[in-house]
Structures are given as structure tokens and as C-alpha cells.
Design a protein around this motif. Structure first.
Motif, PDB file in Angstrom:
ATOM      1  N   LEU A  40       0.830  -1.214   0.000  1.00  0.00           N
ATOM      2  CA  LEU A  40       0.000   0.000   0.000  1.00  0.00           C
ATOM      3  C   LEU A  40       0.860   1.258   0.000  1.00  0.00           C
ATOM      4  O   LEU A  40       0.549   2.237  -0.692  1.00  0.00           O
ATOM      5  N   THR A  41       1.935   1.236   0.766  1.00  0.00           N
ATOM      6  CA  THR A  41       2.817   2.401   0.836  1.00  0.00           C
ATOM      7  C   THR A  41       3.505   2.643  -0.504  1.00  0.00           C
ATOM      8  O   THR A  41       3.593   3.793  -0.961  1.00  0.00           O
ATOM      9  N   GLN A  42       3.981   1.579  -1.119  1.00  0.00           N
ATOM     10  CA  GLN A  42       4.649   1.724  -2.428  1.00  0.00           C
ATOM     11  C   GLN A  42       3.683   2.308  -3.460  1.00  0.00           C
ATOM     12  O   GLN A  42       4.057   3.200  -4.239  1.00  0.00           O
ATOM     13  N   GLU A  43       2.460   1.821  -3.439  1.00  0.00           N
ATOM     14  CA  GLU A  43       1.451   2.313  -4.382  1.00  0.00           C
ATOM     15  C   GLU A  43       1.141   3.794  -4.126  1.00  0.00           C
ATOM     16  O   GLU A  43       1.073   4.598  -5.073  1.00  0.00           O
ATOM     17  N   ALA A  44       0.999   4.166  -2.861  1.00  0.00           N
ATOM     18  CA  ALA A  44       0.717   5.562  -2.521  1.00  0.00           C
ATOM     19  C   ALA A  44       1.887   6.464  -2.923  1.00  0.00           C
ATOM     20  O   ALA A  44       1.673   7.587  -3.398  1.00  0.00           O
ATOM     21  N   MET A  45       3.111   5.984  -2.743  1.00  0.00           N
ATOM     22  CA  MET A  45       4.284   6.784  -3.104  1.00  0.00           C
ATOM     23  C   MET A  45       4.345   6.996  -4.620  1.00  0.00           C
ATOM     24  O   MET A  45       4.670   8.095  -5.080  1.00  0.00           O
TER      25      MET A  45
END
Length: 159
Positions: A40-45
């Protein structure tokens, strides 16, 4: 004559019991959800980087922000999240054990508590390479050092 635990030491121990128990729970949940959190963090970044590139007024500032975001993104891998959770769990177990011993007015608890605090401060610096390590370590150090000093002020009541 039996030593009586001062009220201030009782309050510190209760706060540590609550904080350490929450820390252990958080470590377990962070470890078990590391893959999802990382994804989720990678996608948001990536989404944020795309928006910055679209809205950037000049190329230099967009490039600088992208470098910072790439650094943070690299620090939020599944392995690093799991390692951070393990270190946090160990640190919280040590601080909880230290508080339990200090509750019983055992001076060894203070040193175990300090060891747990040191693990909590040093681990983010070792696990996360840059910005995240310093931020995480700094926040933990602020509260941890205050509690160490407050416990130290009560060490005279322990045997």
C-alpha cells in the motif's frame, strides 16, 4: 522493614505497562501485516510522485522531491518492516520486564528498562537507512530518555 513503592514510581510503572503492552501488540500486528503495508505504501508513493511531476513548477524541485520519496519508499520494504517489528517487540518486552521488576522495587529492572530503551532507539537507525531511521529514532529517544531519567530519580527506593 519493607520498602514501600512511591506513588510516582507506581505511576511510571503503570504507564510503562500500558505503553509496552501496546508496543508488543503493535509489533505483532506490524509483523503480520508487513506485506500489505509495504504494498500500500509503495502504491501511494508512486501515485504521489506522479502528482508531483504533473504539478511541479520546475524540474529541479520535482526531482528533489522524487529523490526523497524514493529514499523513503526503499525504506518501507516488507523485510525492513518485519525487522523493525521484531526489534520493537524485543525492546518492548525488555521495557515491560524492567517495569515489572521495578514494580517489585528491584534495581535490576532499571538496567533492563534502559537496555530496552536503547534497543528501541538504535534499531531504527540500523534497520532504516536514512530519513525514516532518524525520525523514528528521534521520537523514541525523546520519550525513552525522559522515562529513563524519571526512573533513575526513583532508583533510591529500589534494592
Amino acid at each position: 522493614m519493607e520498602n514501600i513503592r512511591p506513588t510516582f514510581l507506581t505511576v511510571l510503572c503503570v504507564l510503562t505497562f500500558l505503553g509496552s503492552a501496546f508496543g508488543i501488540y503493535s509489533a505483532i500486528t506490524n509483523y503480520s501485516a508487513a506485506d500489505m503495508a509495504s504494498g500500500l505504501t509503495q502504491e501511494a508513493m508512486e501515485n504521489a510522485k506522479d502528482q508531483i511531476e504533473e504539478q511541479a513548477e520546475d524540474e529541479k524541485s520535482a526531482e528533489m522531491v522524487n529523490k526523497i520519496m524514493d529514499s523513503v519508499s526503499n525504506d518501507i520494504s516488507e523485510v525492513k518492516i518485519k525487522n523493525g517489528a521484531i526489534a520493537s517487540g524485543i525492546a518492548n518486552i525488555l521495557t515491560l520486564l524492567g517495569a515489572v521488576l521495578m514494580w517489585g522495587l528491584n534495581k535490576k529492572g532499571f538496567f533492563i528498562y534502559v537496555a530496552g530503551t536503547l534497543v528501541a532507539i538504535i534499531a531504527p537507525l540500523v534497520i532504516y537507512d536514512g530519513f525514516l531511521g532518524f525520525i523514528g529514532s528521534g521520537m523514541i529517544a525523546f520519550v525513552g530518555i525522559i522515562f529513563c531519567v524519571l526512573y533513575f530519580l526513583n532508583i533510591k527506593h529500589m534494592a
